[in-house]
Structure formats: structure tokens, C-alpha cells
Scaffold this motif. Structure first.
Motif, PDB file in Angstrom:
ATOM      1  N   GLU A   1       0.052  -2.297   3.866  1.00 21.91           N
ATOM      2  CA  GLU A   1       1.040  -3.048   4.646  1.00 21.91           C
ATOM      3  C   GLU A   1       1.160  -4.487   4.173  1.00 21.91           C
ATOM      4  O   GLU A   1       2.253  -5.058   4.147  1.00 21.91           O
ATOM      5  N   SER A   2       0.033  -5.101   3.796  1.00 22.87           N
ATOM      6  CA  SER A   2       0.121  -6.481   3.299  1.00 22.87           C
ATOM      7  C   SER A   2       0.867  -6.543   1.979  1.00 22.87           C
ATOM      8  O   SER A   2       1.673  -7.455   1.741  1.00 22.87           O
TER       9      SER A   2
ATOM     10  N   ARG B   1       7.803   2.866   1.172  1.00 28.35           N
ATOM     11  CA  ARG B   1       6.766   3.355   2.092  1.00 28.35           C
ATOM     12  C   ARG B   1       6.867   4.865   2.263  1.00 28.35           C
ATOM     13  O   ARG B   1       5.860   5.592   2.210  1.00 28.35           O
TER      14      ARG B   1
ATOM     15  N   LEU C   1      -5.190   4.200   7.475  1.00 31.32           N
ATOM     16  CA  LEU C   1      -4.319   3.225   6.823  1.00 31.32           C
ATOM     17  C   LEU C   1      -5.105   2.537   5.709  1.00 31.32           C
ATOM     18  O   LEU C   1      -6.189   2.006   5.946  1.00 31.32           O
TER      19      LEU C   1
END
Length: 632
Positions: free
Chosen positions: A532-533, A560, A527
Motif C-alpha cells: 500500500e505504501s 492493485r 497484507l
């Protein structure tokens, strides 16, 4: 100035030892025997009983004792003080019973052979002691050091080490048996005991309050080789203090290890000491093989063989019965008795000392020393033979008791490398679920930050195989690599895949290029640290502009999926943009996942200049701000 010949004079014996080890040990292992036997046989071959390739075996023996010292230090690192206290029944109950019973029976046999009571007592005690190095090596090879019978075996060995000071103090008293004891012998005994107590108390206090700050200071200063030197300084310095106080060097090293068992630097210390321990312990076993008297063996081989087999059989029978009396099942009792059957290293100290005091005649001393060495040679074979017999038994017939005790409830399930911003948040999630984790970090400040989390965290370099092995990675379910050093993370992944193929790899990717390199290495999960942030930030932005929460969530999920699809294409080198990106190319340019509705416009003369300087680049690429993160 020393000549080149003087400088090279140490090389022949070193090369002899190394050659004997690399030839003897693999051959014996191919026969299914323990590496201990390989070292012992190699020592016999190169020693006086063989080809006499080593001129001074005694010198090698004195150096080799350091191997036993380092072994006990590493064992001490595995034992917290609370666990040591919980073993007190086995240490002072089973350990005392083993030494007393075996000494009495063997001394009785020596008395029947015609020795005086004092001489028989010395022989009984010397042969009743067990070989710490052999026993621990056998347990380590079996992976049973943490098992119930392994713990009881170690308790017996620990009591024997504690008893050595009393045994050595007893020898002068035995020498004066039948005569009036020398004046002041009681005072001298009390002084010796007092010195030992003061030395132990001093080691405990320094270890409890001084070692952690000492290693913390060195770690903050940097320099891995300095940490290694400090570890050796602590181990050997403590061993020397114990020796001067009349205790064994191994006992001092063990105490130092126990004092550091709960230290954050434990795994790093273990990794630093391990290479020295392995080589010197092998040298110790070879020195035992070299100590066998070839002439005595040739002239009295039948008597030595009979005495060796009898001593091993008697010790196995007596110790197995004691283990059973203390609650071990029969199979565990036999396993523990087999590893404790060989005579101990201290037999080579006690027997010559008794000879110097004229308790033993010189021929008896030589015979008993050879007997002790032969038990070390035959003992591993007996233990291996017993393992083979046990393996033939149906598994259903093995008693189920104590099986649960062999499983440690605190075993690490996840090893986290790196306790920075990323690793701390991950730790919060695992901690909330009650997952047992161990964290490794080489930043002293991060170690301090982790003290309130309640899990195990240790100072160490996660890119080192020895540190990963010492931290228990082989028994973990997965490793989470949370460091922000991309090359180091790739190195850790390569090590784990090579040495621990059953451990899953979850890795923090620094950027897009790093993520693709991790995918090429077939990690189980990767990741990018900002993805994600940034997506969450974008969702909040959309909602603040009036988009419903559900619509904003759908839009973020769409982005995403597009991003993941592009990442897969980039990994395969199949992007249709003509960039020609291939596996291993370090540069990736950002491209929009959604086609823009209108071309980009330059809003200043400086920007137009930049566009004109890159005529072959698209406007979108040319307008990339200088502080952008192109590979996020």
C-alpha cells in the motif's frame, strides 16, 4: 560421589504421582466431576488409606503447598489494586460475617458433642475456613472467577487468609483459657502484629518501585529461562518473607501478584508460572487425599460421613444466606456457598497446632483432620450436583440482576502481536475508534514506547501458546500479527488455528512468498507490508508528472487488481510463465503486470556481462538491481 541408585531414588514417587494423576483425573472427568475430585481420589488410592505407594506423604504435602502459593500469585495478577479496594465491603464485611457465623454454629455443635469451649472454638474456626485451592479451581473450571459470585467468593477467601495470623496468635491464648495468661503474651501479640505489618509494607514498597525495573533489566538482557527463574524467585521469596513474619505463604504470593497486576510483564509471568502451578496444585490435592487416616475412616466411617455431610450442609446454608444478604441473587448465592463449603488448607495447620498445645485431645485432632479432608473430597461433588440442579431450571426463571456486572467493559477485542512500525500505525487506527486492544511484544524498547497509548501492552513472546492464552486471546474477536519475522508469524497462525479456531487472523506479510504461505493457511486477511505504501507513492509520482488525480487513482487501482490476480495464480501454482512455482517453493521472480513497449537495454558493459551470464533468463530478470526487493 552419589551412586546411580541415589540419583534415581526420587523417580519412583514422582512416577507414582504422575501415574495417579493421568489415570485418576481423566476417569473422574469422564464421570462429569471436577478435576479436583480426581486428584483427591488419586491421593486416597496411593496414600496410607489405599495401597500405601508413597512412603512419606508429609514430604509431598510440604512440597505441594507451593502449588497453592503459585495459584494465589496468578490470582493476584488478575487483580489491580483499584479493583481490590473496590472489594473492601465484601472482604471485610461478607468475609468477616462468614467466618464469624460459621465458626459460632460449628463450635456450638462441637460444644454440644462434649468438647470444652476452647476445643470447640478451635474446631469451629478450622472447619469454618474454606479451601482456597478447591474453590479457585472450581471457579476456574466453570469460568466464573470474574463473575459477581466468583468475586464475592474470592473476597471471603482473601479475608480468611488475612485472618490466619490472628487465628494462630489466638491459639496460645485459648490454651491458657481458665488459667492465668502467661506473662508477656500481650507484648508478644503486639510484636507479631508489628512484624506482619512491616512485612506487608516492605512487600508493597518493593513491588511498587522495584519489580518493574527488575524485570525490565532482565528482559533487556534476554533469556526466557532467566525470566522464568526470576518469576519463581519473586513468588517464592515473597512467600518466605510472609511466612517468617507469621502470615501465610499464599498471602505473600497474592500480594506479589497484585503488585505486578499492572506490570507490562504480567502475561509473560503468568505464562511462565502456569505449568508449575498446575502440577504442584494437583500434587497438593493428592497430598490432601493421602492425609486421610484409613484406620480412623474404617472404625468411625458412619460418624465421619454424618459429620462431613452436616458440615457441608451447614456451611452452604449459612454462606448462601449471607451472600443473599449482601445482594447476590439466590442462584449466585448457592453457587458461591457450594464452592466455599469444603474446609480449608489451614485446618491442617490449626488442628495439629491445637493438638500440640493440648487444646484438643489426640483422637479429636485425628477425627477433625479426617473430617476436613473428607469435606474437600465431598465438596466438589456437592458443587457439581448443585450445578446440575441449576442447569435443569428454565433460563427464564434465573434472576436477571447482576448479569451486567459479569461483563467487563475493558475486555480485549483485538490482540496485536508486535508493536514496531507496522503495529504502531495499526494501533493508532484502533485507538482512534476506541477499540479495546492488548499488545504483546518482546522488545523492551517498544514496551516503553507504548506507555502513552493508554491500552494494555505486555512483555511476552507471541509464538508461545501459554502467552497467547494468558493474554486473553480466547475471548478476543481477532488477532493482528504485525511482526516482521515470517517464520514466527506462520507459527502464530498455526497455533491460533489449532487452539483458538473462532479467532480471526489478520497478518502482516513480509513479502510475496510469505503472503502466499499465509493464503495457503487460510488466514482471514493478509497484507504485504510494502504494497500500500508503494502504491500510494506511485500515485503521488504520477500526479507530480501531470496526470490528473482521478486518472492516477484509476491507474493505481488497476495495478492493485492485476497484482492480486497474479498472487492468486501464484498461490495455485498456475502461472503460465513456465517457472514451475509450486506450493512451498521459496523463490518468486518479479514479472511486469503490463507488457513493456520495448525490450530492456543494457546501458553499460557490466550490465551486458550480467545478461550474457544468464542466457536462459529474460532481459527484464537479468536487469534486476542488486538491492531490489524481489518478493515485495
Amino acid at each position: 560421589m552419589a551412586s546411580a541408585t541415589d540419583h534415581a531414588s526420587f523417580l519412583p514417587p514422582v512416577l507414582t504421582f504422575l501415574s495417579a494423576a493421568v489415570i485418576g483425573v481423566p476417569l473422574v472427568r469422564l464421570l462429569g466431576q471436577s478435576a479436583v475430585l480426581g486428584y483427591l481420589v488419586a491421593g486416597v488410592v496411593i496414600g496410607p488409606a489405599g495401597f500405601s505407594l508413597i512412603a512419606e506423604p508429609e514430604t509431598a504435602a510440604s512440597v505441594a503447598e507451593i502449588g497453592v502459593v503459585l495459584l494465589l500469585f496468578i490470582v493476584g495478577l488478575e487483580l489491580e489494586i483499584s479493583r481490590l479496594v473496590s472489594m473492601r465491603r465484601d472482604i471485610f464485611g461478607l468475609g468477616a460475617a462468614q467466618l464469624a457465623l460459621c465458626s459460632l454454629v460449628i463450635a456450638g455443635a462441637a460444644l454440644a458433642y462434649g468438647l470444652t469451649p476452647a476445643a470447640a472454638s478451635v474446631v469451629g474456626i478450622a472447619i469454618a475456613l474454606s479451601a482456597t485451592a478447591v474453590a479457585l479451581q472450581l471457579l476456574e473450571e466453570r469460568g466464573d472467577l470474574g463473575s459477581p459470585y466468583g468475586g464475592r467468593s474470592f473476597a471471603v477467601l482473601l479475608f480468611q487468609d488475612i485472618s490466619v495470623v490472628a487465628i494462630l496468635a489466638l491459639l496460645p491464648l485459648l490454651a491458657s483459657a481458665g488459667a492465668t495468661p502467661k506473662d508477656g503474651w500481650l507484648d508478644e501479640g503486639l510484636r507479631s502484629t508489628g512484624r506482619a505489618v512491616v512485612a506487608v509494607a516492605g512487600v508493597v514498597l518493593v513491588g511498587r518501585y522495584g519489580l518493574n525495573p527488575f524485570f525490565r533489566l532482565l528482559a533487556a538482557a534476554g533469556g526466557r529461562e532467566v525470566m522464568t527463574a526470576a518469576a519463581l524467585l519473586v513468588v517464592l521469596g515473597t512467600a518466605l518473607v510472609m511466612e517468617k513474619a507469621g502470615l501465610s505463604m499464599a498471602m505473600g504470593a497474592f500480594l506479589a501478584g497484585v503488585m505486578l497486576a499492572e506490570s507490562n510483564f504480567r502475561h509473560q509471568l503468568e505464562a511462565d508460572i502456569e505449568p508449575f502451578r498446575g502440577m504442584l496444585l494437583g500434587l497438593f490435592f493428592m497430598s490432601v487425599g493421602m492425609s486421610i487416616d484409613g484406620g480412623l475412616l474404617t472404625n468411625h466411617w458412619l460418624a465421619l460421613l454424618a459429620a462431613t455431610m452436616a458440615a457441608i450442609a451447614v456451611k452452604i446454608a449459612l454462606v448462601a444466606g449471607l451472600f443473599r444478604l449482601f445482594g447476590s441473587p439466590w442462584l449466585d448465592a448457592l453457587r458461591g456457598a457450594a464452592v466455599l463449603a469444603p474446609a480449608g488448607e489451614f485446618a491442617f495447620v490449626i488442628l495439629p497446632a491445637a493438638g500440640d498445645l493440648r487444646i484438643l485431645a489426640s483422637d479429636v485432632t485425628r477425627f477433625c483432620v479426617a473430617l476436613a479432608a473428607l469435606t474437600m473430597l465431598v465438596g466438589p461433588i456437592a458443587a457439581k450436583g448443585l450445578d446440575a440442579l441449576i442447569a435443569r431450571r428454565p433460563k427464564e426463571a434465573e434472576p436477571p440482576s447482576d448479569v451486567g456486572e459479569a461483563q467487563e467493559s475493558g475486555d480485549t477485542r483485538v490482540l496485536v502481536v508486535g508493536f514496531g512500525r507496522f503495529g504502531q500505525i495499526l494501533a493508532q487506527v484502533l485507538l482512534a475508534e476506541g477499540i479495546n486492544i492488548t499488545v504483546i511484544d518482546k522488545d523492551v524498547e517498544q514496551i516503553r514506547n507504548a506507555t502513552s497509548f493508554g491500552f494494555r501492552i505486555y512483555y511476552g513472546d507471541g509464538t508461545r501458546l501459554d502467552v497467547l492464552r494468558a493474554s486473553g486471546l480466547a475471548k478476543a474477536d481477532l488477532i493482528c500479527v504485525c511482526i516482521d519475522d515470517a517464520p514466527a508469524a506462520l507459527k502464530i497462525v498455526d497455533i491460533v488455528h489449532e487452539e483458538f479456531p473462532n479467532v480471526r487472523t489478520y497478518v502482516r506479510a513480509y513479502d510475496r512468498t510469505h503472503a502466499i504461505e499465509l493464503m495457503n493457511r487460510d488466514v482471514d486477511f493478509q497484507l504485504r507490508e510494502t504494497v500500500e505504501s508503494a502504491l500510494g507513492f506511485g500515485r503521488a509520482t504520477l500526479e507530480s508528472l501531470g496526470l490528473p488525480a482521478e486518472a492516477a487513482a484509476r491507474r493505481v487501482e488497476d495495478v492493485r487488481k492485476r497484482d492480486v490476480a497474479r498472487l492468486v495464480l501464484q498461490q495455485a501454482g498456475a502461472m503460465p510463465d513456465g517457472s514451475g512455482w509450486l506450493r512451498g517453493t521459496p523463490e518468486l521472480r518479479p514479472e511486469p503486470l503490463t507488457a513493456p513497449k520495448s525490450p530492456s537495454r543494457a546501458l553499460s558493459a557490466e550490465t551486458r556481462g550480467l545478461i550474457e551470464q544468464q542466457p536462459h533468463e529474460s532481459a527484464a530478470r537479468a536487469l534486476e538491481p542488486e538491492d531490489a526487493e524481489p518478493n515485495a
